[in-house]
Structure formats: structure tokens, C-alpha cells
Write an enzyme that holds these catalytic residues in place. Structure first.
Site, PDB file in Angstrom:
ATOM      1  CG  ASP A  44     -14.424 -24.276  57.483  1.00 57.22           C
ATOM      2  OD1 ASP A  44     -15.075 -23.951  56.435  1.00 57.22           O
ATOM      3  OD2 ASP A  44     -13.325 -25.137  56.871  1.00 57.22           O
TER       4      ASP A  44
ATOM      5  CG  ASP B 175      -7.730 -25.375  64.004  1.00 53.98           C
ATOM      6  OD1 ASP B 175      -8.745 -24.916  63.482  1.00 53.98           O
ATOM      7  OD2 ASP B 175      -6.360 -25.387  63.705  1.00 53.98           O
TER       8      ASP B 175
ATOM      9  CD  GLU C 133      -9.339 -20.347  60.000  1.00 50.51           C
ATOM     10  OE1 GLU C 133      -8.432 -20.448  59.024  1.00 50.51           O
ATOM     11  OE2 GLU C 133      -9.644 -21.662  60.623  1.00 50.51           O
TER      12      GLU C 133
ATOM     13  CD  GLU D 207      -4.710 -22.019  57.109  1.00 51.10           C
ATOM     14  OE1 GLU D 207      -4.048 -22.789  57.307  1.00 51.10           O
ATOM     15  OE2 GLU D 207      -5.670 -21.513  57.939  1.00 51.10           O
TER      16      GLU D 207
END
Length: 635
Positions: A179, A397, A446, A452
Site C-alpha cells: 500500500d 480503499d 494515499e 492516522e
């Protein structure tokens, strides 16, 4: 006599044209084993040197700038199921041209772009007659190359492409994750730990920086990562897929080096410049802007509560923020988290929220799990429904892959969302490798260890502007003043500065309304915040130590700074332009944020007190007698 002159003139013209053609396309002679490709500004920009080994027939690429080596001779080549095109190569021809383009983007560090690059296409033949072209481009801020394979070449089994740095180079690297979310750390380039690293790797040698990047990545190929063996200054290209399928002609993504001093690299748009032109004809509906993001503010309950979301809409409307992002939960089964309600279209309260928000001048964007959009049938169900409801954008996502199959999914979802006038924010994703030029409705992505995360460091915060955010918009989600885990927890001014320092077409503000109301100076600053910029300038910084950027919008400059280390007074050279300026600073005081307006000249050096691991924010505007604020509503 006149006829003779005409014949002579015609012969001269024909000779000139023929000479130009031969200059461009003539095959190289046997002794031609080294070729140089210079950019438009040969004296100041980078220079690429391609060498063909006469014994092995192997290719290498070297990059220099100002007479200093930036990239040592590094191997080139590609292997297909039909041929190994890394050895036994012979040059069969060259073509040169200049690439000159002008384009605008919806978001980014600079919306108007003027591109000028030199391009040389080298034509090679390998053993057995296999063919490929190597296309090399050089601009004032970068060097890039790609392989072009003709139809019938078959599947790609890998590349021999690599980047070999000078032995004394310093590296800023993030360990690879699917990711693209990890910390950046500093190493000597040669002795960094053995492993795989994210492709957005930064290197420095004696004041010249080089950022590895990739551009024009799509489902025709597979994403790259860097493979390193400790003790060697070489970083090899590794692909996600062991076999990249291809049934026609193939142009691989660009392997790019953004090259220059730190300001040149930071301000560069090179990865966008290499990408294909926009495929969205009508962009009038694409509107960037800040958003109140409700996940860190409200968590799971917020995603399943219409009343909470209406409260966020009210707050966004009061602040002048154009969007609210409804995160996970809104279409889940009320009794089962992370399970899609089969009757979500009937049961959803999103249409009511959209109407409520529209009446208050706020647009709604919604989170969707990738699994609910991974087939054409699902997309035909979801996207028209969201458009009909009046939803302005989607946050998709958990792709968590850069495989060829996943990249083909991107190729399908991008035109589909554009057709339904839905802005896009990808999370759990790849990073924007030129995608925002080709698909301008992609507001942000992202691919970053963002707000976060609970493990970020001050050094990581100061490295992102020089690595990940150079590539394209970055959804770090700043503004979470209420979170004690942030590395700059002692510096609200530093947290505020991140909203400028990190560029994102939708700047998702992660704080609670209560945290903003407790900090009226921060709240007032964020009310002024644009999300797209006319231009960007690096004022000061070094990766891992500090970063201060100024971004212009209209007649104002927004400035954000973050620092790692002890409290000190930072000296920030201004690059605002001529004249007298009002710089409206927001700093950390003994009892919270304090405002400190200063009148300066556009080229002055600003002395700014910062706390440990802290920072600051500021707005600068042209000063005139009586002006005491740079707010839009100020006189």
C-alpha cells in the site's frame, strides 16, 4: 540563367533536407558506442550518457549534472519470453526530436505547466533479430527512459534496469509495502539494509539530488519496486508480476530520475510532464478544496450516523469548506461491520444528507471498499446511483496491490468515475505516477504513512515533501490536533503548517470540530486554505531535518514549515517577489497558538522561533498602509 539558379537553389535545399534527415535517422557506425542526450539547458540541467559495450552488447546509462556524476553507469535491458534484450545488442538507428507541450492541471503544486524536453529514440536489434527501442528524454529537471517493444515480442519476464549511485551518496528510503505506506529513513546508499524499497527513493551526492520515480503506469504493465543488496550502491528494478502479459506492441512506464538541487527536485512536475495528456474533455465539474474528514474525528459511529454527518456538514459550511467526506460504515449492515448491506440503495441515508449539504453549500464525498467496485457489474450499479444522488466524489480503499490485474482495474475505474462526474481519492493504493495529468478528477491518493498512523516521526514529516509528495498529491490528512500520538504533539503550529506543506487536491482535514474551536487561530487559518496552487517554492530544508514551502494562490502565499530536533530559531529566506509584504505568522506560544504579523521585503530572511519537533504556518500578502491581516475578509 534564372532556370540554372532555380536548379541550383533546389539542389541546395534538397541537400539540406537530406542532411537533416540523415542527422536524425542515420544508423550508427561501428565505432559509435557512446551517445549523449542533453536537455534544453545543457549547461545547467542533467545530461544522459548511453554506452553500448562493444564486447557484451550490454547497455548502460550514466547521468551527470554540472560535470558531476549523479548516476554511475547503470544497466538497462528487458527480457521477454522471446528474447533477452539486455545483451548482444546492436544499434540500428536513432531519431531525435524536441517535446514541447503546455498543459493545465486541476490540482498540484503548479497548475500551468510548460514542458520542453529533448528525446532520442535508439533502435536496437538483439541476437536472433529481436528488436526494441529505447526512448530517452532529458529536461531541465530530469532524465527518463522507457522500452518500446514491437507487436509479437510476447510477455515480459523482467527488466535488468537498475540505478547505481556514487559510493558516497546518501539515501532516503521507505521499505516497500503493497500500500506504499511506510516511514522514510536516511541511510548511506551503499550500506542500506538488504531489502525491497518503495520506488520514490531520494539520493544526494555533493549537493545534487536525484529522486527515482515512475510515470505513465497502467494495466499494460506492472509496478516497480527497488531491490537492494547491502554493501552495493545499486538499486535494481523489480516488478510486482513475474510475467507481464502483452499481446501487442508495448511501451513500458517511464523510469525517471528527477535531478537538480533540492529546490528543483521539490518543485518539479517531471512525472506529470512525462504522462499522457488529459483524457477528460470537460473538466468544469472538477473542483478541488478542503474537506472535513470524519474518520479520525468520529470513527465508526460517524460512518453510520446521519445526525453526526449533518453536524459535520453544518461545521464545514460555517468554515467555508466545500466538502465533507463520509467514511466507512454508511452502507454496511447495521449489525455487521464491514459487511455490505444488500439493500444499501434502499436503506441509505446518503440522499438525505446530500440534499441537506447542498442547501448549505457543501458537497458530499463517500468512502467505498474496492471489493464493491471490482467488477463491471458492480460499477454499473454503484456509480450511476451515486451520481443520481448528487454525491461529488468517491474515496476508494483497500486495493493493496500494484499487480497488472489491479492496474487494469484502475484503467476501468478511472474513465467510469469521470463519466459519472465523481472526484476520486484512492486509499490503500499505488501512488500518482502521472495519473493526475491524464485523469484530472483524481484529487489525491494515499500511498503515505499519514496522520492516522501512530508511528510517524518528526524526521518522516520533514522527508515527505522531498520524496512522496514530489510525485503527486498526497492524502496525509493533516489537522488532527486532538491526537496525542502525532510526532509534533507539542506544536500546534507545526501541525497547522502541514496543511500547506503537504499538497492534496482534496485536503482532508482530520480534526474534530471541538479541536478547531479550541484553537481559533488554526481554525481561521484553515478557513483561508486553498487546495490548488499557482506555483510552489522551497524556501528552506533538508530531508530528515526541516522543510519550509511557500505555495501561491491568487495574490497570496501560504507558508508551512516543519522541523525535527531541538527548539531553535529558524532562518527562512523568503522568495515571495519584489515589494513589501505582510507575513501573518501563526506560532507556538507558552499557552497555545499566537499570531505575529510582520512587514518584510520579499527577499528578506525571516527569523522564526520553533519548539522542539515543531513548525509554523503563515499567510503572506502585499502590504499597504493600514493592512494588518492577510485574511480574505480583511481590508
Amino acid at each position: 540563367m534564372a532556370r540554372s539558379v532555380r536548379r541550383t537553389t533546389l539542389a541546395l535545399l534538397l541537400s539540406a533536407v537530406l542532411a537533416m534527415t540523415l542527422f536524425v535517422t542515420a544508423p550508427a557506425h561501428a565505432q559509435d558506442s557512446t551517445w549523449t542526450v542533453s536537455g534544453p539547458s545543457a549547461r545547467s540541467g542533467p545530461q544522459a550518457r548511453l554506452q553500448l559495450d562493444a564486447t557484451t552488447g550490454a547497455l548502460t546509462l550514466q547521468v551527470s549534472r554540472g560535470g558531476r556524476t549523479v548516476l554511475e553507469p547503470s544497466p538497462l535491458g528487458i527480457r521477454t519470453e522471446g528474447a533477452d534484450l539486455s545483451r548482444g545488442l546492436r544499434l540500428s538507428g536513432r531519431e531525435r526530436r524536441v517535446v514541447a507541450e503546455r498543459y493545465r492541471t486541476a490540482v498540484g503544486k503548479q497548475r500551468s505547466r510548460d514542458v520542453r524536453m529533448t528525446e532520442t529514440r535508439f533502435r536496437f536489434r538483439g541476437d536472433g533479430g529481436a528488436r526494441f527501442d529505447l526512448v530517452v528524454r532529458v529536461s531541465d529537471d530530469g532524465v527518463a527512459y522507457r522500452y518500446v517493444l514491437p507487436k509479437g515480442s510476447g510477455d515480459v519476464l523482467g527488466e535488468t534496469s537498475a540505478f547505481t549511485l556514487p559510493t558516497d551518496a546518501t539515501a532516503w528510503l521507505g521499505a516497500y509495502r503493497r500500500d506504499n505506506e511506510n516511514l522514510f529513513n536516511q541511510y548511506p546508499a551503499a550500506t542500506a539494509p538488504t531489502g525491497e524499497y518503495m520506488a520514490q527513493a531520494l539520493f544526494e551526492t555533493r549537493g545534487t539530488y536525484a529522486l527515482i520515480a515512475e510515470s505513465d503506469l497502467s494495466g499494460r504493465y506492472s509496478a516497480a519496486r527497488l531491490i537492494h543488496e547491502a554493501g552495493l550502491p545499486t538499486y535494481r528494478i523489480g516488478l510486482w508480476d513475474e510475467r507481464v502479459t502483452s499481446d501487442g506492441a508495448l511501451s513500458t512506464p517511464w523510469r525517471a530520475l528527477v535531478v537538480g538541487d533540492l529546490a528543483t527536485v521539490t518543485e518539479s512536475t517531471f512525472t506529470d510532464d512525462l504522462a499522457p495528456a488529459s483524457r477528460v474533455a470537460d473538466t468544469s465539474w472538477i473542483r478541488p478544496g478542503p474537506a472535513l474528514w470524519t474518520w479520525l474525528a468520529g470513527g465508526k459511529p460517524a460512518g453510520q450516523s446521519l445526525s453526526m454527518q449533518k453536524g459535520y456538514v453544518d461545521y464545514a459550511a460555517q468554515r467555508g469548506w466545500p466538502y465533507v467526506v463520509v467514511d466507512a460504515g454508511w452502507y454496511f449492515d447495521p449489525d455487521q461491520w464491514d459487511v455490505t448491506d444488500p439493500d444499501w440503495q434502499t436503506n441509505s441515508w446518503i440522499p438525505e444528507l446530500v440534499t441537506y449539504a447542498r442547501e448549505r453549500g457543501v458537497g458530499i464525498q463517500v468512502w467505498i471498499h474496492h471489493r464493491d467496485l471490482d467488477t463491471a457489474e458492480e460499477r454499473e450499479q454503484w456509480l450511476p446511483t451515486l451520481e443520481r444522488w448528487g454525491v461529488k466524489g468517491v474515496k476508494i480503499d483497500f486495493m493493496d496491490s500494484e499487480s497488472q490485474d489491479t492496474l487494469r482495474w484502475y484503467d476501468e475505474i478511472l474513465p467510469a468515475t469521470a463519466a459519472h462526474h465523481l472526484l476520486v481519492n484512492f486509499h490503500g493504493s499505488t501512488i500518482p505516477k502521472g495519473i493526475q495529468r491524464t485523469w484530472p478528477h483524481v484529487m489525491t491518493m494515499e500511498g503515505v504513512n499519514g496522520e492516522e498512523k501512530r508511528v510517524n516521526t518528526a524526521q518522516h514529516l520533514t522527508t515527505l515533501p522531498f520524496t512522496r509528495n514530489v510525485i503527486g498529491s498526497m492524502d496525509f490528512t493533516p489537522g488532527a490536533f486532538h491526537r496525542p500520538q502525532r510526532p509534533n504533539a507539542a506544536s500546534d503550529a507545526g501541525e497547522l503548517g502541514l496543511s500547506v506543506l503537504y499538497e492534496s487536491g482534496i485536503q482532508n482535514l482530520a480534526g474534530t470540530p471541538e479541536s478547531y474551536d479550541a484553537r481559533p487561530l488554526a481554525r481561521g487559518f484553515l478557513e483561508q486554505l486553498p487546495a490548488a496552487w499557482d506555483r510552489t517554492r522551497l524556501l528552506a530544508g533538508r530531508p530528515g531535518e526541516s522543510a519550509v514551502l511557500a505555495r501561491a494562490s491568487g495574490g497570496r502565499w501560504f507558508i508551512g514549515g516543519t522541523f525535527a530536533g531541538a527548539a531553535h530559531t529558524a532562518e527562512v529566506p523568503l522568495r515571495l517577489g519584489s515589494g513589501t509584504w505582510l507575513v501573518d505568522l501563526v506560532l507556538d506560544g507558552p499557552d497555545g497558538l499566537v499570531r505575529e504579523p510582520r512587514v518584510v521585503r520579499g527577499g528578506d530572511t525571516l527569523s522564526v522561533p520553533v519548539v522542539a519537533d515543531g513548525g509554523f504556518a503563515a499567510i503572506a500578502c502585499h502590504w499597504r498602509p493600514g493592512r494588518t491581516s492577510c485574511d480574505r475578509t480583511a481590508a
